[in-house]
Design a protein around this motif. Structure first.
Motif, PDB file in Angstrom:
ATOM      1  N   ARG A  30       0.890  -1.062  -0.022  1.00 40.58           N
ATOM      2  CA  ARG A  30      -0.054   0.031  -0.102  1.00 40.58           C
ATOM      3  C   ARG A  30       0.834   1.265   0.037  1.00 40.58           C
ATOM      4  NH1 ARG A  30      -3.916  -0.704   4.881  1.00 40.58           N
ATOM      5  NH2 ARG A  30      -2.616  -2.561   5.364  1.00 40.58           N
ATOM      6  N   LEU A  31       2.058   1.161   0.683  1.00 41.66           N
ATOM      7  CA  LEU A  31       3.001   2.353   0.604  1.00 41.66           C
ATOM      8  C   LEU A  31       4.069   2.009  -0.490  1.00 41.66           C
ATOM      9  CD1 LEU A  31       3.521   2.664   4.450  1.00 41.66           C
ATOM     10  CD2 LEU A  31       2.284   4.172   2.955  1.00 41.66           C
ATOM     11  N   PRO A  32       4.672   3.248  -1.078  1.00 43.92           N
ATOM     12  CA  PRO A  32       5.685   2.884  -2.031  1.00 43.92           C
ATOM     13  C   PRO A  32       6.828   2.256  -1.320  1.00 43.92           C
ATOM     14  CG  PRO A  32       4.897   5.286  -2.099  1.00 43.92           C
ATOM     15  CD  PRO A  32       4.121   4.396  -0.758  1.00 43.92           C
ATOM     16  N   GLU A  33       7.479   1.546  -2.013  1.00 44.82           N
ATOM     17  CA  GLU A  33       8.591   0.629  -1.501  1.00 44.82           C
ATOM     18  C   GLU A  33       9.802   1.620  -1.028  1.00 44.82           C
ATOM     19  OE1 GLU A  33      10.001  -2.494  -0.531  1.00 44.82           O
ATOM     20  OE2 GLU A  33       7.746  -2.732  -0.914  1.00 44.82           O
ATOM     21  N   GLU A  34       9.919   2.709  -1.925  1.00 47.92           N
ATOM     22  CA  GLU A  34      11.126   3.756  -1.110  1.00 47.92           C
ATOM     23  C   GLU A  34      10.541   4.064   0.242  1.00 47.92           C
ATOM     24  OE1 GLU A  34       9.225   5.439  -4.521  1.00 47.92           O
ATOM     25  OE2 GLU A  34       9.549   3.300  -4.785  1.00 47.92           O
ATOM     26  N   THR A  35       9.476   4.599   0.495  1.00 47.57           N
ATOM     27  CA  THR A  35       8.957   4.831   1.653  1.00 47.57           C
ATOM     28  C   THR A  35       9.325   3.938   2.945  1.00 47.57           C
ATOM     29  OG1 THR A  35       7.120   6.110   0.753  1.00 47.57           O
ATOM     30  CG2 THR A  35       7.045   5.833   3.232  1.00 47.57           C
ATOM     31  N   LEU A  36       9.104   2.584   2.509  1.00 53.83           N
ATOM     32  CA  LEU A  36       9.401   1.524   3.565  1.00 53.83           C
ATOM     33  C   LEU A  36      11.001   1.385   3.740  1.00 53.83           C
ATOM     34  CD1 LEU A  36       6.752  -1.035   2.513  1.00 53.83           C
ATOM     35  CD2 LEU A  36       6.898   0.062   4.329  1.00 53.83           C
ATOM     36  N   ARG A  37      11.731   1.569   2.481  1.00 50.62           N
ATOM     37  CA  ARG A  37      13.266   1.510   2.580  1.00 50.62           C
ATOM     38  C   ARG A  37      13.741   2.650   3.266  1.00 50.62           C
ATOM     39  NH1 ARG A  37      13.040  -0.680  -2.604  1.00 50.62           N
ATOM     40  NH2 ARG A  37      13.148   1.453  -3.654  1.00 50.62           N
ATOM     41  N   TYR A  38      13.020   3.766   3.236  1.00 46.94           N
ATOM     42  CA  TYR A  38      13.524   4.964   3.925  1.00 46.94           C
ATOM     43  C   TYR A  38      13.495   4.736   5.388  1.00 46.94           C
ATOM     44  CZ  TYR A  38      13.779   9.608   5.981  1.00 46.94           C
ATOM     45  OH  TYR A  38      13.877  10.785   6.593  1.00 46.94           O
ATOM     46  N   ALA A  39      12.212   4.407   5.769  1.00 45.83           N
ATOM     47  CA  ALA A  39      11.721   4.212   7.233  1.00 45.83           C
ATOM     48  C   ALA A  39      12.662   3.003   7.801  1.00 45.83           C
ATOM     49  CB  ALA A  39      10.434   3.388   7.374  1.00 45.83           C
ATOM     50  N   GLU A  40      13.159   1.908   7.036  1.00 48.39           N
ATOM     51  CA  GLU A  40      13.938   0.929   7.429  1.00 48.39           C
ATOM     52  C   GLU A  40      15.252   1.423   7.481  1.00 48.39           C
ATOM     53  OE1 GLU A  40      15.027  -3.817   6.520  1.00 48.39           O
ATOM     54  OE2 GLU A  40      14.093  -2.375   4.903  1.00 48.39           O
ATOM     55  N   LYS A  41      15.974   2.250   6.845  1.00 48.23           N
ATOM     56  CA  LYS A  41      17.327   2.703   6.835  1.00 48.23           C
ATOM     57  C   LYS A  41      17.705   3.953   7.571  1.00 48.23           C
ATOM     58  CE  LYS A  41      19.031   0.458   2.671  1.00 48.23           C
ATOM     59  NZ  LYS A  41      18.701  -0.907   3.190  1.00 48.23           N
ATOM     60  N   THR A  42      16.597   4.743   7.792  1.00 48.93           N
ATOM     61  CA  THR A  42      16.776   6.004   8.590  1.00 48.93           C
ATOM     62  C   THR A  42      16.034   6.150   9.965  1.00 48.93           C
ATOM     63  OG1 THR A  42      15.075   7.094   7.498  1.00 48.93           O
ATOM     64  CG2 THR A  42      17.070   7.485   6.484  1.00 48.93           C
ATOM     65  N   LEU A  43      14.967   5.402  10.033  1.00 50.86           N
ATOM     66  CA  LEU A  43      14.416   5.380  11.249  1.00 50.86           C
ATOM     67  C   LEU A  43      14.671   4.042  12.037  1.00 50.86           C
ATOM     68  CD1 LEU A  43      10.996   6.655   9.999  1.00 50.86           C
ATOM     69  CD2 LEU A  43      12.698   8.201  11.101  1.00 50.86           C
ATOM     70  N   PHE A  44      15.219   3.109  11.336  1.00 46.58           N
ATOM     71  CA  PHE A  44      15.485   1.968  12.147  1.00 46.58           C
ATOM     72  C   PHE A  44      14.339   1.237  12.749  1.00 46.58           C
ATOM     73  CE2 PHE A  44      19.299   4.773  12.000  1.00 46.58           C
ATOM     74  CZ  PHE A  44      20.112   3.974  11.454  1.00 46.58           C
ATOM     75  N   LEU A  45      13.261   1.222  11.942  1.00 49.10           N
ATOM     76  CA  LEU A  45      12.167   0.566  12.607  1.00 49.10           C
ATOM     77  C   LEU A  45      12.032  -0.824  12.318  1.00 49.10           C
ATOM     78  CD1 LEU A  45       9.539   3.525  11.322  1.00 49.10           C
ATOM     79  CD2 LEU A  45      10.516   3.124  13.553  1.00 49.10           C
ATOM     80  N   LEU A  46      11.911  -1.600  13.275  1.00 49.11           N
ATOM     81  CA  LEU A  46      12.040  -3.250  13.323  1.00 49.11           C
ATOM     82  C   LEU A  46      10.740  -3.620  12.612  1.00 49.11           C
ATOM     83  CD1 LEU A  46      13.574  -4.135  16.627  1.00 49.11           C
ATOM     84  CD2 LEU A  46      14.471  -4.153  14.594  1.00 49.11           C
ATOM     85  N   THR A  47       9.328  -2.577  12.713  1.00 50.15           N
ATOM     86  CA  THR A  47       8.343  -3.216  12.230  1.00 50.15           C
ATOM     87  C   THR A  47       8.199  -3.164  10.519  1.00 50.15           C
ATOM     88  OG1 THR A  47       7.195  -0.741  12.126  1.00 50.15           O
ATOM     89  CG2 THR A  47       6.883  -2.151  14.112  1.00 50.15           C
ATOM     90  N   VAL A  48       9.167  -2.736  10.068  1.00 45.07           N
ATOM     91  CA  VAL A  48       9.284  -2.678   8.584  1.00 45.07           C
ATOM     92  C   VAL A  48       9.676  -4.170   8.234  1.00 45.07           C
ATOM     93  CG1 VAL A  48      10.408  -2.050   6.384  1.00 45.07           C
ATOM     94  CG2 VAL A  48       9.750  -0.422   8.232  1.00 45.07           C
ATOM     95  N   LYS A  49      10.593  -4.865   8.950  1.00 46.11           N
ATOM     96  CA  LYS A  49      11.437  -6.166   8.977  1.00 46.11           C
ATOM     97  C   LYS A  49      10.021  -7.141   8.716  1.00 46.11           C
ATOM     98  CE  LYS A  49      15.491  -4.822   9.913  1.00 46.11           C
ATOM     99  NZ  LYS A  49      16.342  -4.612   8.544  1.00 46.11           N
ATOM    100  N   PRO A  50      10.337  -8.043   7.932  1.00 47.20           N
ATOM    101  CA  PRO A  50       9.314  -9.247   7.760  1.00 47.20           C
ATOM    102  C   PRO A  50       9.371 -10.246   9.106  1.00 47.20           C
ATOM    103  CG  PRO A  50      11.207  -9.667   6.258  1.00 47.20           C
ATOM    104  CD  PRO A  50      11.495  -8.436   6.915  1.00 47.20           C
ATOM    105  N   VAL A  51       8.278 -10.851   9.247  1.00 41.71           N
ATOM    106  CA  VAL A  51       8.023 -11.602  10.626  1.00 41.71           C
ATOM    107  C   VAL A  51       7.403 -12.961  10.331  1.00 41.71           C
ATOM    108  CG1 VAL A  51       6.557 -11.686  12.734  1.00 41.71           C
ATOM    109  CG2 VAL A  51       7.820  -9.598  12.190  1.00 41.71           C
ATOM    110  N   MET A  52       7.559 -13.671  11.138  1.00 42.33           N
ATOM    111  CA  MET A  52       6.760 -15.053  10.941  1.00 42.33           C
ATOM    112  C   MET A  52       6.691 -15.706  12.396  1.00 42.33           C
ATOM    113  SD  MET A  52       9.062 -18.585   9.807  1.00 42.33           S
ATOM    114  CE  MET A  52      10.801 -18.146   9.658  1.00 42.33           C
ATOM    115  N   PHE A  53       5.633 -16.161  12.769  1.00 39.99           N
ATOM    116  CA  PHE A  53       5.442 -16.888  13.771  1.00 39.99           C
ATOM    117  C   PHE A  53       5.759 -18.238  14.038  1.00 39.99           C
ATOM    118  CE2 PHE A  53       1.696 -13.597  14.277  1.00 39.99           C
ATOM    119  CZ  PHE A  53       2.606 -12.427  14.588  1.00 39.99           C
ATOM    120  N   VAL A  54       6.510 -18.797  14.899  1.00 39.98           N
ATOM    121  CA  VAL A  54       6.628 -20.480  14.948  1.00 39.98           C
ATOM    122  C   VAL A  54       5.887 -20.666  15.992  1.00 39.98           C
ATOM    123  CG1 VAL A  54       8.465 -21.984  15.239  1.00 39.98           C
ATOM    124  CG2 VAL A  54       8.905 -19.927  13.549  1.00 39.98           C
ATOM    125  N   ALA A  55       5.012 -21.785  16.190  1.00 38.60           N
ATOM    126  CA  ALA A  55       4.118 -22.174  17.202  1.00 38.60           C
ATOM    127  C   ALA A  55       4.687 -23.572  17.616  1.00 38.60           C
ATOM    128  CB  ALA A  55       2.716 -22.231  16.777  1.00 38.60           C
TER     129      ALA A  55
END
Length: 200
Positions: A15-40
């Protein structure tokens, strides 16, 4: 606005442009951009898929809401398999209706989330697996092995793992015409077996 709502940014992938997500990841260091999987971790009684386990069903509902994959494993069974022979491991998996160890599913799902592929190099003395990001070109894949190989890349001789196994050897695969010559623009695929030609 999204940050104020305290929603994980990964929910907005697509829904958001990839550049926005890359910017958030590289400059804001937000872990919530990272992919996640649940292991039960489920009990033996819940194998093979844990469909009757209410906790797992709640986790799957939450995961679906967030667009996150879930892998259910039984850690107790995984631990038992460590000391077993191949035949005993196969029998244990069959007894619980499993096709493969849970660890294999975790690794496969992780590779998918991280957009990774594995290629192989093989010779008389050893066979090695190398991991690269999907879309990596042949010269850069060669560079994972040694920078000289990337710098002096000429071409790659490539065969799929399945074709290699069916052929039984590299020479038989070549005789059957299954080994392809690929150039600088070739994108390495998951399961490729590659012999790099280079000159430095």
């Amino acid at each position: 606005e999204i940050l104020e709502d305290l929603e994980p940014l990964r929910k907005h992938r697509g829904r958001l442009p990839e550049e926005t997500l890359r910017y958030a990841e590289k400059t804001l260091f937000l872990l919530t951009v990272k992919p996640v999987m649940f292991v039960a971790n489920i009990g033996e009684e819940d194998l093979p898929e844990g469909e009757a386990n209410p906790h797992l069903q709640k986790l799957r509902a939450k995961a679906e809401e967030e667009g996150v994959p879930v892998v259910a494993i039984c850690a107790e069974i995984e631990a038992q398999m460590v000391d077993l022979s191949d035949e005993e491991r196969r029998e244990l998996l069959e007894a619980y209706g499993l096709k493969e160890p849970g660890l294999y599913r975790v690794v496969r799902e992780g590779y998918g989330l991280l957009n990774l592929v594995t290629f192989f190099t093989t010779g008389e003395k050893e066979t090695r697996a190398w991991t690269v990001v999907r879309g990596t070109k042949a010269p850069q894949a060669a560079g994972k092995i040694h920078t000289d190989m990337e710098r002096g890349f000429i071409r790659a001789e490539v065969i799929s793992y399945e074709d290699y196994v069916r052929s039984g050897s590299w020479s038989r695969a070549k005789e059957k015409g299954l080994v392809r010559l690929e150039g600088r623009d070739y994108e390495v695929r998951d399961g490729d077996i590659i012999y790099f030609r280079f000159n430095v």
